[in-house]
Scaffold this active site. Structure first.
Site, PDB file in Angstrom:
ATOM      1  N   SER A 179       0.874  -1.184   0.000  1.00  0.00           N
ATOM      2  CA  SER A 179       0.000   0.000   0.000  1.00  0.00           C
ATOM      3  C   SER A 179       0.904   1.224   0.000  1.00  0.00           C
ATOM      4  O   SER A 179       2.070   1.145   0.424  1.00  0.00           O
ATOM      5  CB  SER A 179      -0.839  -0.002   1.280  1.00  0.00           C
ATOM      6  OG  SER A 179      -1.366   1.284   1.525  1.00  0.00           O
ATOM      7  N   TYR A 233      -2.583  -1.084  10.411  1.00  0.00           N
ATOM      8  CA  TYR A 233      -2.503  -1.292   8.957  1.00  0.00           C
ATOM      9  C   TYR A 233      -1.180  -0.749   8.405  1.00  0.00           C
ATOM     10  O   TYR A 233      -0.461  -1.435   7.664  1.00  0.00           O
ATOM     11  CB  TYR A 233      -3.701  -0.600   8.303  1.00  0.00           C
ATOM     12  CG  TYR A 233      -3.812  -0.809   6.811  1.00  0.00           C
ATOM     13  CD1 TYR A 233      -4.428  -1.937   6.299  1.00  0.00           C
ATOM     14  CD2 TYR A 233      -3.307   0.131   5.914  1.00  0.00           C
ATOM     15  CE1 TYR A 233      -4.544  -2.133   4.928  1.00  0.00           C
ATOM     16  CE2 TYR A 233      -3.415  -0.051   4.541  1.00  0.00           C
ATOM     17  CZ  TYR A 233      -4.034  -1.187   4.053  1.00  0.00           C
ATOM     18  OH  TYR A 233      -4.140  -1.380   2.693  1.00  0.00           O
TER      19      TYR A 233
HETATM   20  C1  BGC Z   1      -6.185   1.464   2.013  1.00  0.00           C
HETATM   21  C2  BGC Z   1      -7.362   2.307   1.569  1.00  0.00           C
HETATM   22  C3  BGC Z   1      -6.938   3.741   1.314  1.00  0.00           C
HETATM   23  C4  BGC Z   1      -5.674   3.814   0.463  1.00  0.00           C
HETATM   24  C5  BGC Z   1      -5.133   5.224   0.347  1.00  0.00           C
HETATM   25  C6  BGC Z   1      -5.069   1.622   1.013  1.00  0.00           C
HETATM   26  O1  BGC Z   1      -4.004   0.798   1.335  1.00  0.00           O
HETATM   27  O2  BGC Z   1      -6.594   0.114   2.141  1.00  0.00           O
HETATM   28  O3  BGC Z   1      -8.388   2.270   2.549  1.00  0.00           O
HETATM   29  O4  BGC Z   1      -7.965   4.454   0.674  1.00  0.00           O
HETATM   30  O5  BGC Z   1      -4.678   2.979   0.993  1.00  0.00           O
HETATM   31  O6  BGC Z   1      -5.051   5.884   1.579  1.00  0.00           O
END
Ligand code: BGC
Length: 272
Positions: free
Chosen positions: A157, A170
């Site tokens: 991410s 996360y």
């Molecule tokens: C998350 C999303 C978020 C995006 C940008 C992703 O890794 O799961 O919820 O919108 O990152 O912030």
């Protein structure tokens, strides 16, 4: 619809968390590249079965099967690889995609929700990478199939580098993936195993639906994206297929950001 192509012909691809969102788009794209696809799911049985059927119908030469497993459980991941090898012979590509978000302000975060996110997002990807490497080394190089012994793609991410208040579990899991991916590259590059990550930005899926589905939420998201478009799962699917193919053979130990420029800090366009 993506045209059938054959960049992954004769290659078996396990995609975790493939019953919806980004995983589903990756599975479809790799299926259209002629790969044999293992559609892994944890809860979306019906969606996974429909997807496997779609791939087997629409791909030139690839077939798809489904496999239910919780990627945070070692015995279940081992069983998924065993079934895949029994069915398709081996594995060439593993896209460790399954991921979850359980958000809390840090001072209110229950240990169980910290742990659950780390278990799925980081430990789950470790377990899939480990089983992939074991199988790649057991099988050995198959001439004419791929120039690499195997390819591991971690679904990371933008939050592997962008801190995220209210989402520390996360962000920590994705930051951890960066070091996992780079360490695997260092350790197994000499075996001709390629390990890379894809870092999606804001992609329209269930995980962030509460944000993009409201007018204010979508506007807020667009402020973070220089390209002024919220991503769609297919934006990731096509990159994953290319990254798994020999066209990207010399890419190893890298994160490819697919984020419309989100990591270029658009907040500084008129400030700072
Ligand atoms: C998350 C999303 C978020 C995006 C940008 C992703 O890794 O799961 O919820 O919108 O990152 O912030």
């Amino acid at each position: 619809m993506q045209k059938p192509n054959r960049r992954l012909e004769n290659q078996t691809c396990i995609i975790t968390g493939a019953s919806s969102g980004i995983g589903k788009a990756v599975a479809k794209s790799m299926g259209m590249e002629g790969g044999n696809i293992v559609v892994n799911y944890n809860s979306g049985k019906k969606e996974a079965e429909e997807l496997a059927h779609w791939i087997s119908e629409n791909s030139d030469c690839g077939q798809a099967i489904v496999f239910k497993c919780d990627v945070s459980k070692e015995s279940e991941v081992k069983a998924m690889f065993k079934k895949t090898i029994a069915h398709f012979g081996t594995v060439e590509v593993c896209v460790a995609n399954a991921g979850i978000q359980i958000d809390h302000p840090l001072h209110e975060m229950p240990l169980k929700d910290w742990q659950k996110v780390l278990d799925v997002n980081l430990t789950g990807q470790f377990l899939c990478a480990k089983e992939s490497i074991i199988e790649f080394k057991r099988r050995g190089m198959r001439k004419g199939v791929s120039k690499s012994l195997g390819k591991i793609i971690h679904m990371s991410s933008v939050h592997e580098v962008i801190p995220w208040a209210g989402h520390a579990n996360y962000a920590a899991s994705k930051g951890g993936l960066l070091m996992l991916m780079e360490s695997i590259c260092q350790e197994y590059g000499p075996d001709k195993i390629r390990c890379n990550s894809i870092a999606p930005g804001a992609i329209k899926t269930e995980i962030n639906k509460d944000v993009w589905s409201t007018k204010e939420g979508a506007e807020g998201m667009l402020k973070l994206i220089p390209y002024k478009r919220i991503g769609i799962p297919e934006d990731i699917g096509s990159v994953a297929s290319w990254l798994a193919s020999d066209e990207s053979e010399y890419i190893n130990g890298t994160t490819i950001f697919v984020d419309g420029g989100m990591t270029c800090y658009p907040g500084f366009t008129t400030n700072g």
